[in-house]
Design an enzyme around this catalytic site. Structure first.
Site, PDB file in Angstrom:
ATOM      1  CE1 TYR A 131      -3.520   2.702   0.844  1.00  0.00           C
ATOM      2  CE2 TYR A 131      -2.355   3.038   2.923  1.00  0.00           C
ATOM      3  CZ  TYR A 131      -3.324   3.425   2.010  1.00  0.00           C
ATOM      4  OH  TYR A 131      -4.087   4.538   2.270  1.00  0.00           O
TER       5      TYR A 131
HETATM    6  N1  LIG Z   1      -8.194   4.313   5.950  1.00  0.00           N
HETATM    7  C1  LIG Z   1      -7.326   5.224   6.351  1.00  0.00           C
HETATM    8  O1  LIG Z   1      -7.070   5.401   7.565  1.00  0.00           O
HETATM    9  C2  LIG Z   1      -6.632   6.078   5.315  1.00  0.00           C
HETATM   10  C3  LIG Z   1      -5.675   6.993   5.752  1.00  0.00           C
HETATM   11  C4  LIG Z   1      -5.101   7.869   4.818  1.00  0.00           C
HETATM   12  C5  LIG Z   1      -5.483   7.799   3.479  1.00  0.00           C
HETATM   13  N2  LIG Z   1      -6.413   6.867   3.068  1.00  0.00           N
HETATM   14  C6  LIG Z   1      -6.805   6.884   1.641  1.00  0.00           C
HETATM   15  O2  LIG Z   1      -7.909   7.755   1.504  1.00  0.00           O
HETATM   16  C7  LIG Z   1      -8.606   7.431   0.295  1.00  0.00           C
HETATM   17  C8  LIG Z   1     -10.101   7.493   0.498  1.00  0.00           C
HETATM   18  O3  LIG Z   1     -10.469   6.807   1.675  1.00  0.00           O
HETATM   19  P1  LIG Z   1     -11.996   6.339   1.905  1.00  0.00           P
HETATM   20  O4  LIG Z   1     -12.067   5.756   3.267  1.00  0.00           O
HETATM   21  O5  LIG Z   1     -12.929   7.410   1.473  1.00  0.00           O
HETATM   22  O6  LIG Z   1     -12.025   5.156   0.832  1.00  0.00           O
HETATM   23  P2  LIG Z   1     -13.140   4.055   0.545  1.00  0.00           P
HETATM   24  O7  LIG Z   1     -14.410   4.363   1.255  1.00  0.00           O
HETATM   25  O8  LIG Z   1     -12.500   2.717   0.728  1.00  0.00           O
HETATM   26  O9  LIG Z   1     -13.404   4.327  -1.019  1.00  0.00           O
HETATM   27  C9  LIG Z   1     -12.560   3.928  -2.017  1.00  0.00           C
HETATM   28  C10 LIG Z   1     -13.416   3.852  -3.270  1.00  0.00           C
HETATM   29  O10 LIG Z   1     -12.586   3.452  -4.374  1.00  0.00           O
HETATM   30  C11 LIG Z   1     -13.404   2.673  -5.209  1.00  0.00           C
HETATM   31  N3  LIG Z   1     -12.700   1.814  -6.144  1.00  0.00           N
HETATM   32  C12 LIG Z   1     -11.914   0.750  -5.868  1.00  0.00           C
HETATM   33  N4  LIG Z   1     -11.526   0.161  -7.000  1.00  0.00           N
HETATM   34  C13 LIG Z   1     -12.076   0.874  -8.023  1.00  0.00           C
HETATM   35  C14 LIG Z   1     -12.047   0.759  -9.432  1.00  0.00           C
HETATM   36  N5  LIG Z   1     -11.372  -0.226 -10.026  1.00  0.00           N
HETATM   37  N6  LIG Z   1     -12.725   1.658 -10.180  1.00  0.00           N
HETATM   38  C15 LIG Z   1     -13.436   2.658  -9.580  1.00  0.00           C
HETATM   39  N7  LIG Z   1     -13.506   2.824  -8.249  1.00  0.00           N
HETATM   40  C16 LIG Z   1     -12.830   1.931  -7.484  1.00  0.00           C
HETATM   41  C17 LIG Z   1     -14.219   1.804  -4.255  1.00  0.00           C
HETATM   42  O11 LIG Z   1     -15.329   1.297  -4.932  1.00  0.00           O
HETATM   43  P3  LIG Z   1     -15.953  -0.164  -4.592  1.00  0.00           P
HETATM   44  O12 LIG Z   1     -16.911   0.074  -3.468  1.00  0.00           O
HETATM   45  O13 LIG Z   1     -16.606  -0.548  -5.881  1.00  0.00           O
HETATM   46  O14 LIG Z   1     -14.794  -1.048  -4.202  1.00  0.00           O
HETATM   47  C18 LIG Z   1     -14.559   2.813  -3.168  1.00  0.00           C
HETATM   48  O15 LIG Z   1     -15.794   3.434  -3.420  1.00  0.00           O
HETATM   49  C19 LIG Z   1      -8.074   6.084  -0.152  1.00  0.00           C
HETATM   50  O16 LIG Z   1      -7.186   6.302  -1.233  1.00  0.00           O
HETATM   51  C20 LIG Z   1      -7.289   5.584   1.059  1.00  0.00           C
HETATM   52  O17 LIG Z   1      -6.205   4.782   0.688  1.00  0.00           O
HETATM   53  C21 LIG Z   1      -6.985   6.018   3.970  1.00  0.00           C
END
Ligand SMILES: NC(=O)c1ccc[n+]([C@@H]2O[C@H](COP(=O)([O-])OP(=O)(O)OC[C@H]3O[C@@H](n4cnc5c(N)ncnc54)[C@H](OP(=O)(O)O)[C@@H]3O)[C@@H](O)[C@H]2O)c1
Length: 218
Positions: A131
């Site tokens: 990641y």
């Molecule tokens: N979790 C943490 O603590 C953390 C910390 C810092 C940064 N981040 C980053 O912040 C960002 C947003 O976080 P979040 O919690 O809002 O993310 P999230 O709810 O997991 O949303 C990610 C979205 O990406 C979509 N996606 C995945 N594969 C795809 C594809 N092939 N084509 C189109 N869409 C696709 C998913 O759709 P599906 O539902 O269809 O899979 C989901 O709707 C991410 O990049 C994450 O890595 C996370």
């Protein structure tokens, strides 16, 4: 402003779509699952079905025609393995940036993560390492492009209510958490401030109002 959001059904993306719609901007959420279209529309945005692991840069460039900005908010998410960290967190961001260049959309806000920008610590879990490697590669790709990019590295995300108060600065910012709602508010503010282009910023909860925090780094 027409803003195309990659990963339009993500938790931050849906919050951002609501904010943009609420202030009169036009948000477009790219989703891979047609069942997610209704949720995007309910957030006040337009939905376009586009699987970012299948589409070509040419396909996406067509979807970006007439947009003012792109936000990369997609992610393979928890439960995914190393291959999807590469195909979504890295490759889908590269795809969006390439498409933005082809369609002349200069403004690009990328959601990365705290921890990116340096090699994973020795002994790190393999999926976490994949990641961090993917996010770092996506950042490096974006920095090399002739776009008005801003890279935003939030700390650990929570689903708590927005506080409106953040800590936003060039790295290193001490590790911390941040509600997704505050991340969405920061992105909305960054879109309004082209002076934040060509900056890599880290974000946690803090005690500075979002608008002040964004203005202070312009
Ligand atoms: N979790 C943490 O603590 C953390 C910390 C810092 C940064 N981040 C980053 O912040 C960002 C947003 O976080 P979040 O919690 O809002 O993310 P999230 O709810 O997991 O949303 C990610 C979205 O990406 C979509 N996606 C995945 N594969 C795809 C594809 N092939 N084509 C189109 N869409 C696709 C998913 O759709 P599906 O539902 O269809 O899979 C989901 O709707 C991410 O990049 C994450 O890595 C996370």
């Amino acid at each position: 402003m027409r803003v195309v959001i990659a990963g339009g059904h993500g938790k931050i993306a849906l919050l951002l779509e609501r904010l943009l719609a609420g202030r009169g901007d036009q948000a477009v959420g790219l989703v891979r699952n047609p069942a997610h279209v209704a949720d995007i529309q309910q957030a006040g945005a337009e939905a376009v079905v586009c699987d970012l692991e299948e589409a070509s840069a040419e396909d996406v460039a067509v979807l970006l025609a007439g947009a003012s900005a792109v936000v990369f908010a997609a992610g393979a998410g928890p439960g995914s393995g190393a291959p999807r960290k590469d195909s979504v967190d890295r490759a889908a961001s590269v795809l969006m940036a390439e498409a933005a260049g082809r369609s002349g959309v200069r403004r690009f806000v990328q959601i990365s993560t705290m921890g990116a920008g340096q090699p994973p610590r020795p002994g790190t879990d393999a999926v976490w390492a994949a990641y961090i490697t993917a996010k770092t590669a996506a950042e490096d790709d974006l920095r090399a492009r002739d776009l008005d990019w801003t890279i935003l590295r939030p700390g650990r995300l929570t689903d708590a209510a927005a506080t409106g108060q953040v800590r936003l600065a060039a790295p290193p910012v001490p590790r911390g958490t941040i509600p997704r709602a505050d991340v969405a508010a920061v992105i909305a503010a960054l879109l309004d401030e082209p002076g934040t282009r060509h900056q890599t910023l880290e974000l946690t909860g803090g005690d500075t109002p979002v608008a002040t925090a964004v203005r202070s780094i312009c």
